[in-house]
Design a protein around this motif. Structure first.
Motif, short mmCIF file in Angstrom:
data_model
loop_
_atom_site.label_atom_id
_atom_site.label_comp_id
_atom_site.label_asym_id
_atom_site.label_seq_id
_atom_site.Cartn_x
_atom_site.Cartn_y
_atom_site.Cartn_z
N ALA A 233 10.90 6.02 1.81
CA ALA A 233 9.72 5.69 2.62
C ALA A 233 8.91 6.93 3.00
O ALA A 233 7.68 6.92 2.92
N VAL A 234 9.57 8.01 3.42
CA VAL A 234 8.84 9.20 3.86
C VAL A 234 8.06 9.84 2.71
O VAL A 234 6.88 10.19 2.89
N PRO A 235 8.64 10.03 1.51
CA PRO A 235 7.83 10.58 0.41
C PRO A 235 6.64 9.70 0.06
O PRO A 235 5.54 10.22 -0.23
N ALA A 236 6.83 8.37 0.07
CA ALA A 236 5.72 7.46 -0.24
C ALA A 236 4.62 7.59 0.80
O ALA A 236 3.43 7.64 0.46
N ALA A 237 5.01 7.66 2.08
CA ALA A 237 4.01 7.79 3.15
C ALA A 237 3.30 9.14 3.07
O ALA A 237 2.07 9.22 3.26
N LEU A 238 4.04 10.20 2.78
CA LEU A 238 3.43 11.53 2.68
C LEU A 238 2.44 11.57 1.52
O LEU A 238 1.35 12.15 1.64
N TYR A 239 2.83 10.96 0.39
CA TYR A 239 1.89 10.90 -0.75
C TYR A 239 0.62 10.16 -0.34
O TYR A 239 -0.50 10.61 -0.64
N ALA A 240 0.78 9.02 0.33
CA ALA A 240 -0.39 8.21 0.71
C ALA A 240 -1.32 8.99 1.63
O ALA A 240 -2.55 8.93 1.49
N VAL A 241 -0.75 9.74 2.58
CA VAL A 241 -1.57 10.53 3.51
C VAL A 241 -2.35 11.60 2.76
O VAL A 241 -3.57 11.77 2.96
N ILE A 242 -1.68 12.32 1.87
CA ILE A 242 -2.34 13.41 1.14
C ILE A 242 -3.39 12.85 0.17
O ILE A 242 -4.51 13.38 0.07
#
Length: 441
Positions: A122-131
């Motif tokens: 979840a955290v990598p997916a969220a970080l990708y989405a933010v960037i």
């Protein structure tokens, strides 16, 4: 009157002997396969950036097929849609085994690795989405940095000659197994289009027949191999990624043997469950042939100062790198630490939370499944090339950081491994399991 304080369970302590044998056998094969995978990726990069790069593209795009099954694919797609089905079949068996007889068989034992793995997705997916959103990029690649490549991670450990206690390796394997399940669910749900419901109905019917054969204890590869190929072809023609067929069959295979092995002895093929027997036979092919061939035709991207610069200049590849290096580390470590706190799980006193963090960084090596999802998320070859370069870059950065962290604790790991493996009486069973040593059970 107050009750006695609740006993805190041990986390990353010594594994039961039977579980350790099963996991050690799987990890040995994955380690050898990881070294072959690493060699295949290097060959792909050298070939794609050599004067013979045109030949690489020609071979990868060469089409052939089985007309009777309605399948006509390029060599690259045969590697991703065909060979990786074997990889996901073995992954499905591993997941079923963990759920039935392994670390995930009870909710209490499963909570910590499952929560850690979910946070690590979840955290990598969220970080990708933010960037990607901040840079005005595409959100299509949110799932790319979610996967952990256990074979590549073990290959890094082998190259470094780093010893890890079996419990740490088992935890890494469990994270990868849950990751694989998450990846196949994402592929099935988010990368499915142009559904052919008649073909899908046929695939479901084939899986039901597969289930009936398993329940009736029918043995013989001549039943299952043709049926498995038919299910795979129907799944492909149905519009669902064909690798879903592999994990579905893996989850159907039985993981409990009808005939137990003699006490204290390694079970032979004749007394293994259908799932264990299939995994035993297919894991060497999966780790040593299927996954390396996929890497050979997926990792061949152009490497130049401009392409490397694009990885850190464009939002999509930058999101992939950040997701693998930062998102995985933060997600897995935070999920593990917080779950341990809330479930009162006590960390093995021979280890430290720095070891868990190093393992979380190592889990940022997302190669095979990340490349596969990258191909599915970015059909345009130019965009896919940038994302593949980002997967390679992020995996290398994670490997280097993990190597630094793990080598700093190598002396501790070697001592623990020596304790686990010492067998002074030469009976084939480590003394720690017989003489009340650390964590004996």
């Amino acid at each position: 009157m107050t009750g006695a304080p609740r006993q805190r369970s041990a986390f990353l302590s010594l594994l039961p002997w039977g579980e350790r044998r099963a996991i050690s056998g799987a990890l040995r094969t994955e380690t050898v396969g990881g070294l072959v995978l690493l060699a295949a990726a290097l060959i792909a990069l050298i070939w794609a950036n050599s004067p013979w790069s045109g030949a690489y593209e020609t071979v990868r795009e060469t089409h052939f097929g089985i007309r009777a099954l309605g399948v006509d694919l390029s060599v690259g797609h045969w590697a991703s849609d065909g060979l990786l089905t074997v990889f996901f079949l073995v992954a499905g068996i591993e997941l079923k085994r963990e759920l039935v007889v392994g670390e995930l068989r009870t909710p209490a034992a499963a909570a910590l690795p499952v929560v850690a793995a979910v946070c690590g997705m979840a955290v990598p997916a969220a970080l990708y989405a933010v960037i990607a959103a901040a840079g005005g990029g595409s959100l299509s690649g949110w799932a790319v940095p979610m996967a952990t490549d256990i074979a590549f991670a073990l290959a890094v450990l082998a190259v470094l000659s780093t010893s890890l206690p079996t419990a740490l390796r088992a935890f890494l394997l469990t994270l990868a197994v849950v990751d694989d399940l998450g990846a196949i669910l994402i592929i099935a749900v988010f990368f499915t289009s142009n559904l052919n419901f008649l073909a899908l109905a046929g695939a479901v019917g084939g899986l039901m027949l597969f289930y009936v054969l398993q329940r009736r204890r029918v043995r013989g590869w001549w039943w299952y191999a043709p049926l498995g190929v038919l299910i795979w072809a129907l799944m492909y023609n149905g519009g669902v990624h064909a690798t879903v067929a592999g994990v579905a069959m893996g989850l159907i295979l039985r993981t409990k043997s009808d005939t137990p092995a003699p006490q204290g002895r390694q079970p032979g093929l004749e007394v293994m469950s259908a799932g264990d027997r299939t995994a035993h036979l297919l894991r060497p092919f999966s780790a040593g042939v299927a996954v390396p061939l996929f890497a050979l035709f997926a990792a061949g991207v152009s490497v130049s100062p401009a392409s490397i610069g694009a990885v850190f200049a464009r939002p999509e590849p930058l999101g992939v790198v950040a997701g693998l290096v930062i998102g995985k580390s933060v997600g897995i470590f935070a999920g593990t630490y917080l779950t341990a706190r809330f479930t009162r799980a006590r960390l093995n006193p021979d280890l430290a939370w720095a070891d868990v963090f190093a393992l979380a960084v190592l889990a940022g090596i997302g190669f095979t499944v990340a490349l596969l999802i990258g191909e599915l998320a970015f059909p345009d070859p130019a965009e896919a090339a940038h994302v593949k370069a980002a997967v390679l870059t992020g995996s290398v950065i994670a490997a280097v950081l993990a190597a630094v962290l793990l080598k700093g604790r190598d002396r501790v790991y070697r001592r623990l491994c020596e304790e686990e493996d010492r067998d002074d009486d030469g009976d084939g069973i480590p003394d720690i399991y017989q003489h009340g040593g650390r964590g004996a059970a």
